[in-house]
Scaffold this motif. Structure first.
Motif, short mmCIF file in Angstrom:
data_model
loop_
_atom_site.label_atom_id
_atom_site.label_comp_id
_atom_site.label_asym_id
_atom_site.label_seq_id
_atom_site.Cartn_x
_atom_site.Cartn_y
_atom_site.Cartn_z
N THR A 23 -76.60 32.60 -30.56
CA THR A 23 -77.63 32.94 -29.58
C THR A 23 -77.09 32.86 -28.16
O THR A 23 -77.29 33.78 -27.34
CB THR A 23 -78.83 31.98 -29.72
OG1 THR A 23 -79.39 32.14 -31.03
CG2 THR A 23 -79.89 32.27 -28.68
N VAL A 24 -76.38 31.77 -27.85
CA VAL A 24 -75.87 31.60 -26.49
C VAL A 24 -74.87 32.69 -26.13
O VAL A 24 -74.94 33.31 -25.07
CB VAL A 24 -75.23 30.20 -26.32
CG1 VAL A 24 -74.51 30.10 -24.98
CG2 VAL A 24 -76.32 29.13 -26.41
N ARG A 25 -73.94 32.97 -27.03
CA ARG A 25 -72.94 34.00 -26.74
C ARG A 25 -73.57 35.38 -26.61
O ARG A 25 -73.17 36.19 -25.77
CB ARG A 25 -71.84 33.99 -27.81
CG ARG A 25 -70.85 32.85 -27.59
CD ARG A 25 -70.10 32.47 -28.87
NE ARG A 25 -69.09 31.46 -28.59
CZ ARG A 25 -69.36 30.17 -28.35
NH1 ARG A 25 -70.63 29.76 -28.36
NH2 ARG A 25 -68.39 29.29 -28.12
N SER A 26 -74.57 35.65 -27.42
CA SER A 26 -75.25 36.94 -27.34
C SER A 26 -75.95 37.11 -25.99
O SER A 26 -75.88 38.18 -25.37
CB SER A 26 -76.27 37.07 -28.48
OG SER A 26 -75.63 37.04 -29.74
N LEU A 27 -76.62 36.06 -25.54
CA LEU A 27 -77.30 36.14 -24.25
C LEU A 27 -76.30 36.24 -23.09
O LEU A 27 -76.51 37.00 -22.14
CB LEU A 27 -78.20 34.91 -24.06
CG LEU A 27 -79.52 34.94 -24.83
CD1 LEU A 27 -80.22 33.60 -24.73
CD2 LEU A 27 -80.43 36.05 -24.31
#
Length: 218
Positions: A168-172
């Protein structure tokens, strides 16, 4: 107190010169990448001689590292207060956690839009994923972990369901970097669309974590 020798810069002057060199180098590395920038170009852009650049930052590789360290500190300082506020909000329920996450992504979006060289510097680095990879460990991974810890804490508190916080963090992060790149050439559009992009990320988080009004409900 020892007397300052003639020509020896005061400590404040030394710090100021180093900052001028790092500012110039960051802009050059962000625009051209590591191989296309030499110390002489940095010196010319900073308005100093090559010996001064070397004195303040060492080799070109050390200068490159120092540029990443500089943008890392600025980004970390921007994010830490928002993540602390979000951690504090977890005890007051999902609604407060939701608002705090919205605030956190707003801080991140604002920071990158106001410091587009941060995105450009990292994109140049990521074009060669196996080169200078140690920079990621020192200056990227700690920021990811800062937010991943928050998501894990929110999940533990029952505020949301998050099985893969690293994804999630990397995608955002990549979504925000892409947004900055898309608007880099149009400052007016960047200001116009900042609120729209913020709202998009809010909707993304709400759909991911609070669709249907319950934490993690699909």
């Amino acid at each position: 107190m020892p007397r300052r020798r003639p020509g020896r810069p005061r400590r404040s002057e030394s710090r100021d010169t180093r900052e001028v060199v790092l500012t110039a180098a960051t802009a050059l590395f962000a625009a051209r990448g590591f191989d296309a920038v030499g110390l002489r170009q940095v010196a010319a852009a900073a308005g100093v001689d090559v010996a001064t650049v070397s004195h303040h930052t060492g080799t070109k590789a050390q200068l490159y590292d120092a540029c990443f360290a500089r943008v890392f500190v600025a980004e970390r300082d921007a994010l830490q207060a928002a993540t602390r506020a979000a951690h504090d909000a977890l005890d007051t329920g999902p609604a407060a956690a939701r608002g705090a996450l919205h605030d956190l992504v707003d801080v991140f979006v604002d920071f990158l839009q106001e410091h587009p060289q941060t995105t450009a510097l990292w994109l140049r680095r990521w074009l060669e994923p196996h080169r200078h990879a140690d920079l990621d460990e020192r200056y990227s991974a700690p920021l990811y972990e800062l937010v991943e810890q928050l998501l894990r804490a929110a999940a533990a508190a029952g505020a949301l369901v998050e099985p893969t916080p690293h994804i999630t963090v990397r995608s955002l992060v990549w979504a925000v970097h892409a947004h900055v790149v898309a608007l880099a050439a149009d400052a007016a559009a960047a200001q116009r669309e900042r609120q729209e992009f913020r709202a998009f990320v809010h909707r993304f988080l709400d759909g991911l974590y609070w669709a249907g009004g319950q934490p993690g409900t699909p």
